[in-house]
Write an enzyme that holds these catalytic residues in place. Structure first.
Site, PDB file in Angstrom:
ATOM      1  N   ALA A 162      85.594   5.614-110.958  1.00  0.00           N
ATOM      2  CA  ALA A 162      84.158   5.812-111.169  1.00  0.00           C
ATOM      3  C   ALA A 162      83.433   5.039-110.072  1.00  0.00           C
ATOM      4  CB  ALA A 162      83.756   5.303-112.541  1.00  0.00           C
ATOM      5  N   GLY A 200      88.846   5.724-113.042  1.00  0.00           N
ATOM      6  CA  GLY A 200      88.426   7.028-113.563  1.00  0.00           C
ATOM      7  C   GLY A 200      89.179   8.188-112.926  1.00  0.00           C
ATOM      8  N   GLU A 222      92.276   8.459-114.834  1.00  0.00           N
ATOM      9  CA  GLU A 222      91.930   8.994-116.160  1.00  0.00           C
ATOM     10  C   GLU A 222      91.703  10.507-116.109  1.00  0.00           C
ATOM     11  OE1 GLU A 222      89.071   5.652-116.275  1.00  0.00           O
ATOM     12  OE2 GLU A 222      89.592   5.549-118.390  1.00  0.00           O
ATOM     13  N   GLU A 253      90.405  -1.667-113.734  1.00  0.00           N
ATOM     14  CA  GLU A 253      89.089  -2.017-114.290  1.00  0.00           C
ATOM     15  C   GLU A 253      88.950  -3.492-114.644  1.00  0.00           C
ATOM     16  OE1 GLU A 253      90.768   0.737-115.038  1.00  0.00           O
ATOM     17  OE2 GLU A 253      89.395   2.441-115.073  1.00  0.00           O
TER      18      GLU A 253
HETATM   19  N1  CAA Z   1      83.221   3.451-106.151  1.00  0.00           N
HETATM   20  C1  CAA Z   1      82.360   3.493-105.127  1.00  0.00           C
HETATM   21  N2  CAA Z   1      82.744   3.485-103.833  1.00  0.00           N
HETATM   22  C2  CAA Z   1      84.057   3.421-103.575  1.00  0.00           C
HETATM   23  C3  CAA Z   1      85.012   3.371-104.595  1.00  0.00           C
HETATM   24  C4  CAA Z   1      84.549   3.392-105.941  1.00  0.00           C
HETATM   25  N3  CAA Z   1      85.392   3.395-106.984  1.00  0.00           N
HETATM   26  N4  CAA Z   1      86.246   3.294-104.032  1.00  0.00           N
HETATM   27  C5  CAA Z   1      86.040   3.300-102.703  1.00  0.00           C
HETATM   28  N5  CAA Z   1      84.732   3.386-102.418  1.00  0.00           N
HETATM   29  C6  CAA Z   1      84.096   3.411-101.106  1.00  0.00           C
HETATM   30  C7  CAA Z   1      84.127   2.039-100.456  1.00  0.00           C
HETATM   31  O1  CAA Z   1      83.083   1.233-100.939  1.00  0.00           O
HETATM   32  C8  CAA Z   1      83.967   2.410 -99.012  1.00  0.00           C
HETATM   33  O2  CAA Z   1      82.609   2.712 -98.754  1.00  0.00           O
HETATM   34  P1  CAA Z   1      81.898   2.157 -97.403  1.00  0.00           P
HETATM   35  O3  CAA Z   1      82.654   2.838 -96.297  1.00  0.00           O
HETATM   36  O4  CAA Z   1      80.498   2.637 -97.562  1.00  0.00           O
HETATM   37  O5  CAA Z   1      82.080   0.685 -97.406  1.00  0.00           O
HETATM   38  C9  CAA Z   1      84.753   3.718 -98.904  1.00  0.00           C
HETATM   39  O6  CAA Z   1      84.856   4.217-100.223  1.00  0.00           O
HETATM   40  C10 CAA Z   1      86.153   3.527 -98.370  1.00  0.00           C
HETATM   41  O7  CAA Z   1      86.794   2.535 -99.149  1.00  0.00           O
HETATM   42  P2  CAA Z   1      87.437   1.196 -98.532  1.00  0.00           P
HETATM   43  O8  CAA Z   1      86.783   0.832 -97.242  1.00  0.00           O
HETATM   44  O9  CAA Z   1      87.450   0.160 -99.607  1.00  0.00           O
HETATM   45  O10 CAA Z   1      88.921   1.715 -98.220  1.00  0.00           O
HETATM   46  P3  CAA Z   1      90.258   0.848 -98.209  1.00  0.00           P
HETATM   47  O11 CAA Z   1      91.302   1.746 -97.645  1.00  0.00           O
HETATM   48  O12 CAA Z   1      90.042  -0.474 -97.581  1.00  0.00           O
HETATM   49  O13 CAA Z   1      90.573   0.591 -99.770  1.00  0.00           O
HETATM   50  C11 CAA Z   1      90.802   1.192-102.086  1.00  0.00           C
HETATM   51  C12 CAA Z   1      90.857   1.672-100.611  1.00  0.00           C
HETATM   52  C13 CAA Z   1      91.961   0.235-102.341  1.00  0.00           C
HETATM   53  C14 CAA Z   1      90.955   2.440-102.954  1.00  0.00           C
HETATM   54  C15 CAA Z   1      89.448   0.479-102.330  1.00  0.00           C
HETATM   55  O14 CAA Z   1      88.401   1.324-101.886  1.00  0.00           O
HETATM   56  C16 CAA Z   1      89.213   0.165-103.778  1.00  0.00           C
HETATM   57  O15 CAA Z   1      89.784  -0.777-104.308  1.00  0.00           O
HETATM   58  N6  CAA Z   1      88.334   0.950-104.443  1.00  0.00           N
HETATM   59  C17 CAA Z   1      87.942   0.700-105.814  1.00  0.00           C
HETATM   60  C18 CAA Z   1      89.046   1.097-106.766  1.00  0.00           C
HETATM   61  C19 CAA Z   1      88.642   0.782-108.197  1.00  0.00           C
HETATM   62  O16 CAA Z   1      88.467  -0.372-108.548  1.00  0.00           O
HETATM   63  N7  CAA Z   1      88.538   1.836-109.014  1.00  0.00           N
HETATM   64  C20 CAA Z   1      88.154   1.682-110.417  1.00  0.00           C
HETATM   65  C21 CAA Z   1      86.671   1.825-110.561  1.00  0.00           C
HETATM   66  S1  CAA Z   1      86.152   1.392-112.186  1.00  0.00           S
HETATM   67  C22 CAA Z   1      86.360   2.797-113.111  1.00  0.00           C
HETATM   68  O17 CAA Z   1      86.879   3.790-112.676  1.00  0.00           O
HETATM   69  C23 CAA Z   1      85.831   2.665-114.507  1.00  0.00           C
HETATM   70  C24 CAA Z   1      86.231   3.753-115.435  1.00  0.00           C
HETATM   71  O18 CAA Z   1      87.333   3.752-115.984  1.00  0.00           O
HETATM   72  C25 CAA Z   1      85.290   4.760-115.820  1.00  0.00           C
END
Ligand code: CAA
Length: 257
Positions: free
Chosen positions: A66, A111, A114, A134
């Site tokens: 998400a 998400g 999920e 999360e």
């Molecule tokens: N939400 C919003 N933006 C996201 C995102 C997310 N879940 N995942 C990645 N992005 C964005 C980053 O912010 C980045 O944007 P910018 O270029 O504007 O900075 C872009 O996508 C590329 O990502 P990274 O530069 O971070 O890429 P990376 O290769 O260094 O890392 C990754 C990849 C490990 C997937 C890292 O992006 C990451 O950890 N993302 C978040 C993963 C996460 O925590 N997901 C769970 C979200 S909570 C959820 O989903 C709740 C639920 O159950 C409903």
């Protein structure tokens, strides 16, 4: 703009849904959930539909979760509304009467994982990464992970993943039963076409009944679920598919449904 965040293409009864926000690793925000709902309106109304493939745009991610930038400012009430809308939409995808296959072509987190769990099938590229991170953000899975993950991989492994937030590779995802197949990324699309063709060639009413028996049955006690199976089994004999399938067997030819 919402038409662009989900691409929907259909050919010969096989639909391909692509979450299309590659710059944000296809993170799920309100716009994506709304667009997914509209795509489902069209899929639910499509009598020719035989299979659905769900994937993410780009080579890096299926869906990285998400949208954290969206959730960051949410109040509890807003978070509840966001999760409810997403859950309703995800359940519609799960309950389509045709097989739904997640083509996991990279990061499949939060998400995103999920959403993959709500698909009947998951086929991953060998560079895919899975996780429910999360708790590392101070929240829990909100798009069904606490319920669908234990049903897929068992409660012990689900709690392992959910309470550590650790990421696992495609090989581990295959070992624990989170995905059905793993293959090189370059082979994913060809395999998807082959699988979709195989699924689409089976009796569509039978496949739909099988899905209903499994999903509705899992929500019931075992005796009720077995009674449901018997009823759906009997119903198969009321349509054309059973006659064609069995005639084809006896006549030593492929069935045409
Ligand atoms: N939400 C919003 N933006 C996201 C995102 C997310 N879940 N995942 C990645 N992005 C964005 C980053 O912010 C980045 O944007 P910018 O270029 O504007 O900075 C872009 O996508 C590329 O990502 P990274 O530069 O971070 O890429 P990376 O290769 O260094 O890392 C990754 C990849 C490990 C997937 C890292 O992006 C990451 O950890 N993302 C978040 C993963 C996460 O925590 N997901 C769970 C979200 S909570 C959820 O989903 C709740 C639920 O159950 C409903």
């Amino acid at each position: 703009m919402s038409e662009n965040v989900i691409d929907l293409q259909e050919s010969n009864g096989i639909a391909r849904l692509t979450v299309n926000r590659p710059k944000a690793l296809n993170a799920l925000n309100d716009e994506v959930i709304t667009a997914l709902g509209k795509a489902l309106d069209s899929l639910e109304a499509n009598a020719r539909l035989r299979a659905v493939l769900l994937t993410g745009a780009g080579e890096k991610a299926f869906i990285a979760g998400a949208d954290i930038t969206r959730m960051r400012e949410q109040t509890p009430r807003e978070a509840q509304a966001f999760a409810r809308r997403a859950l309703e939409t995800i359940k519609r995808l799960e309950r389509l009467p045709v097989p739904v296959v997640a083509l996991v072509n990279g990061f499949c987190l939060g998400g995103g994982c999920e959403l993959a769990l709500a698909c009947d099938w998951a086929v991953a590229s060998d560079n895919a990464v899975f996780g429910q991170p999360e708790v590392q953000l101070g929240i829990i899975p909100g798009f069904g992970g606490t319920q669908r993950l234990p049903r897929r991989v068992g409660p012990a492994m689900a709690l392992d993943l959910i309470t550590t937030g650790r990421k696992i590779d495609a090989a581990e995802a295959l070992r624990i039963g989170l995905v059905n197949r793993v293959m090189p990324q370059a082979a994913l699309d060809d395999y998807a076409d082959e699988l979709a063709g195989q699924l689409a060639g089976n009796g569509p009413q039978a496949v739909g009944a099988a899905k209903r028996a499994v999903y509705d049955g899992m929500e019931q006690d075992v005796d009720s679920a077995l009674a449901l199976e018997t009823n759906l089994f009997a119903l198969c004999f009321a349509g054309d598919e059973q006659a064609e399938g069995m005639a084809a067997f006896v006549e030593k030819r492929p069935a045409i449904f």
